[in-house]
Motif scaffolding. Sequence first.
Motif, PDB file in Angstrom:
ATOM      1  N   VAL A   1       0.886  -1.173   0.000  1.00 10.76           N
ATOM      2  CA  VAL A   1       0.000   0.000   0.000  1.00 10.76           C
ATOM      3  C   VAL A   1       0.922   1.220   0.000  1.00 10.76           C
ATOM      4  O   VAL A   1       1.574   1.517   1.006  1.00 10.76           O
ATOM      5  N   ASN A   2       1.007   1.895  -1.132  1.00 15.59           N
ATOM      6  CA  ASN A   2       1.872   3.073  -1.261  1.00 15.59           C
ATOM      7  C   ASN A   2       1.041   4.347  -1.122  1.00 15.59           C
ATOM      8  O   ASN A   2      -0.175   4.319  -1.336  1.00 15.59           O
ATOM      9  N   PRO A   3       1.711   5.488  -0.815  1.00 16.97           N
ATOM     10  CA  PRO A   3       0.955   6.749  -0.757  1.00 16.97           C
ATOM     11  C   PRO A   3       0.144   7.005  -2.033  1.00 16.97           C
ATOM     12  O   PRO A   3      -0.990   7.498  -1.963  1.00 16.97           O
ATOM     13  N   ALA A   4       0.682   6.652  -3.205  1.00 17.78           N
ATOM     14  CA  ALA A   4      -0.047   6.900  -4.462  1.00 17.78           C
ATOM     15  C   ALA A   4      -1.337   6.080  -4.531  1.00 17.78           C
ATOM     16  O   ALA A   4      -2.330   6.514  -5.122  1.00 17.78           O
TER      17      ALA A   4
ATOM     18  N   ASN B   1      13.505   8.358   5.674  1.00 23.38           N
ATOM     19  CA  ASN B   1      13.141   7.017   6.171  1.00 23.38           C
ATOM     20  C   ASN B   1      12.019   6.385   5.355  1.00 23.38           C
ATOM     21  O   ASN B   1      11.597   5.264   5.646  1.00 23.38           O
ATOM     22  N   SER B   2      11.487   7.077   4.343  1.00 26.56           N
ATOM     23  CA  SER B   2      10.434   6.491   3.506  1.00 26.56           C
ATOM     24  C   SER B   2      11.012   5.335   2.700  1.00 26.56           C
ATOM     25  O   SER B   2      12.238   5.172   2.628  1.00 26.56           O
ATOM     26  N   GLY B   3      10.126   4.566   2.057  1.00 27.96           N
ATOM     27  CA  GLY B   3      10.619   3.498   1.185  1.00 27.96           C
ATOM     28  C   GLY B   3      11.534   4.072   0.121  1.00 27.96           C
ATOM     29  O   GLY B   3      12.627   3.541  -0.150  1.00 27.96           O
TER      30      GLY B   3
ATOM     31  N   PHE C   1       9.375  14.761  -6.043  1.00 25.21           N
ATOM     32  CA  PHE C   1       8.645  13.567  -6.482  1.00 25.21           C
ATOM     33  C   PHE C   1       7.521  13.194  -5.537  1.00 25.21           C
ATOM     34  O   PHE C   1       6.823  12.204  -5.747  1.00 25.21           O
ATOM     35  N   GLY C   2       7.288  13.975  -4.497  1.00 28.18           N
ATOM     36  CA  GLY C   2       6.180  13.701  -3.583  1.00 28.18           C
ATOM     37  C   GLY C   2       5.863  14.958  -2.813  1.00 28.18           C
ATOM     38  O   GLY C   2       6.638  15.928  -2.825  1.00 28.18           O
ATOM     39  N   ALA C   3       4.696  14.945  -2.154  1.00 30.39           N
ATOM     40  CA  ALA C   3       4.248  16.127  -1.388  1.00 30.39           C
ATOM     41  C   ALA C   3       3.575  15.634  -0.109  1.00 30.39           C
ATOM     42  O   ALA C   3       2.408  15.907   0.136  1.00 30.39           O
TER      43      ALA C   3
ATOM     44  N   GLY D   1      11.003  17.681 -11.714  1.00 37.64           N
ATOM     45  CA  GLY D   1      10.108  16.712 -11.093  1.00 37.64           C
ATOM     46  C   GLY D   1      10.204  15.387 -11.795  1.00 37.64           C
ATOM     47  O   GLY D   1      10.709  15.310 -12.923  1.00 37.64           O
ATOM     48  N   ILE D   2       9.741  14.341 -11.124  1.00 40.23           N
ATOM     49  CA  ILE D   2       9.676  13.022 -11.778  1.00 40.23           C
ATOM     50  C   ILE D   2       8.355  12.359 -11.411  1.00 40.23           C
ATOM     51  O   ILE D   2       7.899  12.453 -10.264  1.00 40.23           O
ATOM     52  N   TRP D   3       7.748  11.732 -12.416  1.00 41.23           N
ATOM     53  CA  TRP D   3       6.611  10.839 -12.183  1.00 41.23           C
ATOM     54  C   TRP D   3       7.031   9.511 -12.806  1.00 41.23           C
ATOM     55  O   TRP D   3       7.145   9.401 -14.011  1.00 41.23           O
TER      56      TRP D   3
ATOM     57  N   ASP E   1       0.791   8.074  10.388  1.00 34.96           N
ATOM     58  CA  ASP E   1       2.147   8.630  10.406  1.00 34.96           C
ATOM     59  C   ASP E   1       3.050   7.719  11.218  1.00 34.96           C
ATOM     60  O   ASP E   1       2.582   6.908  12.001  1.00 34.96           O
ATOM     61  N   LYS E   2       4.347   7.937  11.091  1.00 35.54           N
ATOM     62  CA  LYS E   2       5.348   7.321  11.965  1.00 35.54           C
ATOM     63  C   LYS E   2       5.287   5.805  11.968  1.00 35.54           C
ATOM     64  O   LYS E   2       5.434   5.160  13.004  1.00 35.54           O
ATOM     65  N   ARG E   3       5.047   5.246  10.797  1.00 37.35           N
ATOM     66  CA  ARG E   3       5.097   3.782  10.677  1.00 37.35           C
ATOM     67  C   ARG E   3       6.551   3.331  10.706  1.00 37.35           C
ATOM     68  O   ARG E   3       7.454   4.084  10.378  1.00 37.35           O
ATOM     69  N   GLY E   4       6.731   2.032  11.020  1.00 41.54           N
ATOM     70  CA  GLY E   4       8.089   1.483  10.999  1.00 41.54           C
ATOM     71  C   GLY E   4       8.410   0.860   9.658  1.00 41.54           C
ATOM     72  O   GLY E   4       9.467   0.260   9.477  1.00 41.54           O
ATOM     73  N   GLY E   5       7.528   0.951   8.674  1.00 34.90           N
ATOM     74  CA  GLY E   5       7.767   0.362   7.349  1.00 34.90           C
ATOM     75  C   GLY E   5       6.459   0.283   6.584  1.00 34.90           C
ATOM     76  O   GLY E   5       5.439   0.826   7.014  1.00 34.90           O
ATOM     77  N   LYS E   6       6.504  -0.439   5.473  1.00 35.08           N
ATOM     78  CA  LYS E   6       5.351  -0.527   4.576  1.00 35.08           C
ATOM     79  C   LYS E   6       4.266  -1.448   5.111  1.00 35.08           C
ATOM     80  O   LYS E   6       4.529  -2.379   5.877  1.00 35.08           O
ATOM     81  N   ILE E   7       3.067  -1.228   4.633  1.00 31.92           N
ATOM     82  CA  ILE E   7       1.946  -2.151   4.817  1.00 31.92           C
ATOM     83  C   ILE E   7       1.822  -2.911   3.495  1.00 31.92           C
ATOM     84  O   ILE E   7       1.807  -2.300   2.420  1.00 31.92           O
TER      85      ILE E   7
HETATM   86  N1  LIG Z   1       6.784  10.813  -8.336  1.00 32.30           N
HETATM   87  C1  LIG Z   1       6.907   9.501  -8.348  1.00 32.30           C
HETATM   88  O1  LIG Z   1       6.941   8.856  -9.384  1.00 32.30           O
HETATM   89  C2  LIG Z   1       7.043   8.778  -7.028  1.00 32.30           C
HETATM   90  C3  LIG Z   1       7.618   7.516  -6.963  1.00 32.30           C
HETATM   91  C4  LIG Z   1       7.792   6.939  -5.701  1.00 32.30           C
HETATM   92  C5  LIG Z   1       7.348   7.601  -4.577  1.00 32.30           C
HETATM   93  N2  LIG Z   1       6.747   8.823  -4.715  1.00 32.30           N
HETATM   94  C6  LIG Z   1       6.292   9.616  -3.562  1.00 32.30           C
HETATM   95  O2  LIG Z   1       7.313   9.632  -2.610  1.00 32.30           O
HETATM   96  C7  LIG Z   1       6.747   9.801  -1.332  1.00 32.30           C
HETATM   97  C8  LIG Z   1       7.270   8.689  -0.425  1.00 32.30           C
HETATM   98  O3  LIG Z   1       6.728   7.456  -0.890  1.00 32.30           O
HETATM   99  P1  LIG Z   1       7.108   6.094  -0.110  1.00 32.30           P
HETATM  100  O4  LIG Z   1       6.354   4.988  -0.731  1.00 32.30           O
HETATM  101  O5  LIG Z   1       8.561   6.010  -0.045  1.00 32.30           O
HETATM  102  O6  LIG Z   1       6.471   6.474   1.313  1.00 32.30           O
HETATM  103  P2  LIG Z   1       6.404   5.659   2.684  1.00 32.30           P
HETATM  104  O7  LIG Z   1       7.430   4.574   2.696  1.00 32.30           O
HETATM  105  O8  LIG Z   1       4.975   5.307   2.892  1.00 32.30           O
HETATM  106  O9  LIG Z   1       6.855   6.772   3.738  1.00 32.30           O
HETATM  107  C9  LIG Z   1       6.162   7.992   3.896  1.00 32.30           C
HETATM  108  C10 LIG Z   1       7.161   9.018   4.385  1.00 32.30           C
HETATM  109  O10 LIG Z   1       6.581  10.315   4.395  1.00 32.30           O
HETATM  110  C11 LIG Z   1       6.912  10.950   5.637  1.00 32.30           C
HETATM  111  N3  LIG Z   1       5.860  11.931   5.929  1.00 32.30           N
HETATM  112  C12 LIG Z   1       4.538  11.731   5.997  1.00 32.30           C
HETATM  113  N4  LIG Z   1       3.899  12.880   6.258  1.00 32.30           N
HETATM  114  C13 LIG Z   1       4.865  13.839   6.367  1.00 32.30           C
HETATM  115  C14 LIG Z   1       4.850  15.232   6.626  1.00 32.30           C
HETATM  116  N5  LIG Z   1       3.691  15.885   6.845  1.00 32.30           N
HETATM  117  N6  LIG Z   1       6.026  15.885   6.686  1.00 32.30           N
HETATM  118  C15 LIG Z   1       7.197  15.252   6.490  1.00 32.30           C
HETATM  119  N7  LIG Z   1       7.268  13.926   6.217  1.00 32.30           N
HETATM  120  C16 LIG Z   1       6.112  13.232   6.167  1.00 32.30           C
HETATM  121  C17 LIG Z   1       6.946   9.811   6.641  1.00 32.30           C
HETATM  122  O11 LIG Z   1       7.634  10.189   7.796  1.00 32.30           O
HETATM  123  P3  LIG Z   1       7.291   9.512   9.229  1.00 32.30           P
HETATM  124  O12 LIG Z   1       7.834   8.107   9.159  1.00 32.30           O
HETATM  125  O13 LIG Z   1       8.012  10.382  10.182  1.00 32.30           O
HETATM  126  O14 LIG Z   1       5.783   9.515   9.387  1.00 32.30           O
HETATM  127  C18 LIG Z   1       7.697   8.763   5.800  1.00 32.30           C
HETATM  128  O15 LIG Z   1       9.068   9.050   5.774  1.00 32.30           O
HETATM  129  C19 LIG Z   1       5.231   9.781  -1.537  1.00 32.30           C
HETATM  130  O16 LIG Z   1       4.775  11.107  -1.654  1.00 32.30           O
HETATM  131  C20 LIG Z   1       5.076   9.060  -2.850  1.00 32.30           C
HETATM  132  O17 LIG Z   1       3.881   9.358  -3.528  1.00 32.30           O
HETATM  133  C21 LIG Z   1       6.583   9.413  -5.921  1.00 32.30           C
END
Ligand SMILES: NC(=O)c1ccc[n+]([C@@H]2O[C@H](COP(=O)([O-])OP(=O)(O)OC[C@H]3O[C@@H](n4cnc5c(N)ncnc54)[C@H](OP(=O)(O)O)[C@@H]3O)[C@@H](O)[C@H]2O)c1
Length: 331
Positions: A44-47, A154-156, A241-243, A265-267, A319-325
Motif C-alpha cells: 500500500v503506497n501513498p499513491a 526514512n520512507s521506502g 517527487f512527492g508532497a 520533477g519526476i513521475w 504517520d510514523k510507521r516502521g515500514g510498509k503495509i
Molecule cells: N513521483 C513519483 O513517481 C514517485 C515515486 C515513488 C514515490 N513517490 C512519492 O514519494 C513519497 C514517499 O513514498 P514512499 O512509498 O517512499 O512512502 P512511505 O514509505 O509510505 O513513507 C512515507 C514518508 O513520508 C513521511 N511523511 C509523511 N507525512 C509527512 C509530513 N507531513 N512531513 C514530512 N514527512 C512526512 C513519513 O515520515 P514519518 O515516518 O516520520 O511519518 C515517511 O518518511 C510519496 O509522496 C510518494 O507518492 C513518488
Amino acid sequence: MSNTIKVVVYERHGNPPDVLQIKTEPWPKPATDEVVVQMRAAPVNPADINAIEGKYPARREVPATPGFEGSGIVIELGANVSTITKGALVILPHNIGTWREAVAVKAAELVVVPPGIDPVDAAMLKINPITAWRLLHGYVDLSGGDWVIQNAANSGAGRAVIQIAHELGFKTVNVVRRPELIEELRNEGGDVVLVDSDKLRDEVKAATGGAAIKLALNSVGGDSALRLANCLAFGGTLVSFGAMSLQPLKIPTGLFIFKDLRFRGIWINHWYDNATMAERMAAFNPLFEMARRGLLKTKVEKSYSIDQAKEAVTHAMRDKRGGKIVFQFAA
Ligand SMILES: NC(=O)c1ccc[n+]([C@@H]2O[C@H](COP(=O)([O-])OP(=O)(O)OC[C@H]3O[C@@H](n4cnc5c(N)ncnc54)[C@H](OP(=O)(O)O)[C@@H]3O)[C@@H](O)[C@H]2O)c1
C-alpha cells in the motif's frame, strides 16, 4: 483451486477505509498474448491512497481496483506466449490494479525476477527503487564522493536512495522528522542523518565540511523543500517527487537569481510508460543484483490478507510507521 478470486474494488472515490469493498470475480482466463499471474505480494503506497481518494492525477474510471505495484507467479500461459515460463516470479505493470488474487496480463508487460529474490521484496522494487535509481541518474551528473540531500529519508523511496547512492559511491545527507531514526538510517548507509529544523543549512554545512551539494530530492514540499533548496550549491537541482506534507513549494525569487537553482520533477509511471524494455531493464538489472545481495529489502511494518483491505489502508494512512503495509497472498 477455487474458480473465483477475491478483488479489492472501489465504486466511488473517497476515504479509503470507507469506500473499499472485497468482491468475487471469476478466475481470469488469458488471451493469446497474456499469462495468468497469481499474486504473491502488493504494497500500500501513498499513491494508492491518493488514487482511491481521487487525488491522483491519472484518475481511474470507477469501479476500479487499487494497487500500482506487486509481484506474482505465472501459472498459466496464453496460446501464443513463448517468452515466459510457468512458475516465473514476475513484477506487474502499474495499470492493472494489483490488490487482487490473480490477474491476466500481457506477457510483454511483465518483468521476470531472477532467482534469489523474495516475492515480498520483488513486489516493492518497481516504484521506489526505480524512482531512486532515476533520481540519481536522470538529473545531475554525479561523481564518486558527491553529496545528495533528501527529506523523508526514512520512507521506502528515501531508504532506496540511501542504499543506491551508497552503492554508486555518492554521499547522502538524510533529513527526517524523528530523531529516533538517526541511528537506523546511518546503519543503512546514510552518511549524515539530521532532524529537519530551521538550523538545517548550518548543520549540513558542519556535517559535510561545507561540501557543494548539487542534487536535492524532495518528497515533502512546503518549508521542508525550501530548507533543502537552501542547502544546494550554486546551479544545483531540486527534484520533487512527492508532497507528503500536502504543502506547495515556496521558492523565493532569490534562489533563481542569486543561486541559479533548477527545479525539476519526476513521475515514475510516466518514465516507465515511455521507456523501452531495454531502458527499464537498465534500471532493474542493477537493482536485482543489489537485491540478490540482500539490499533493497523494503522494511515492512505489517502484512495483511486481501480480506483485511480496510484495516490495511487504515494502518497505511498512519504517520510514523516502521515500514510498509503489504498485502500477502497464499502461495
Ligand atoms: N513521483 C513519483 O513517481 C514517485 C515515486 C515513488 C514515490 N513517490 C512519492 O514519494 C513519497 C514517499 O513514498 P514512499 O512509498 O517512499 O512512502 P512511505 O514509505 O509510505 O513513507 C512515507 C514518508 O513520508 C513521511 N511523511 C509523511 N507525512 C509527512 C509530513 N507531513 N512531513 C514530512 N514527512 C512526512 C513519513 O515520515 P514519518 O515516518 O516520520 O511519518 C515517511 O518518511 C510519496 O509522496 C510518494 O507518492 C513518488
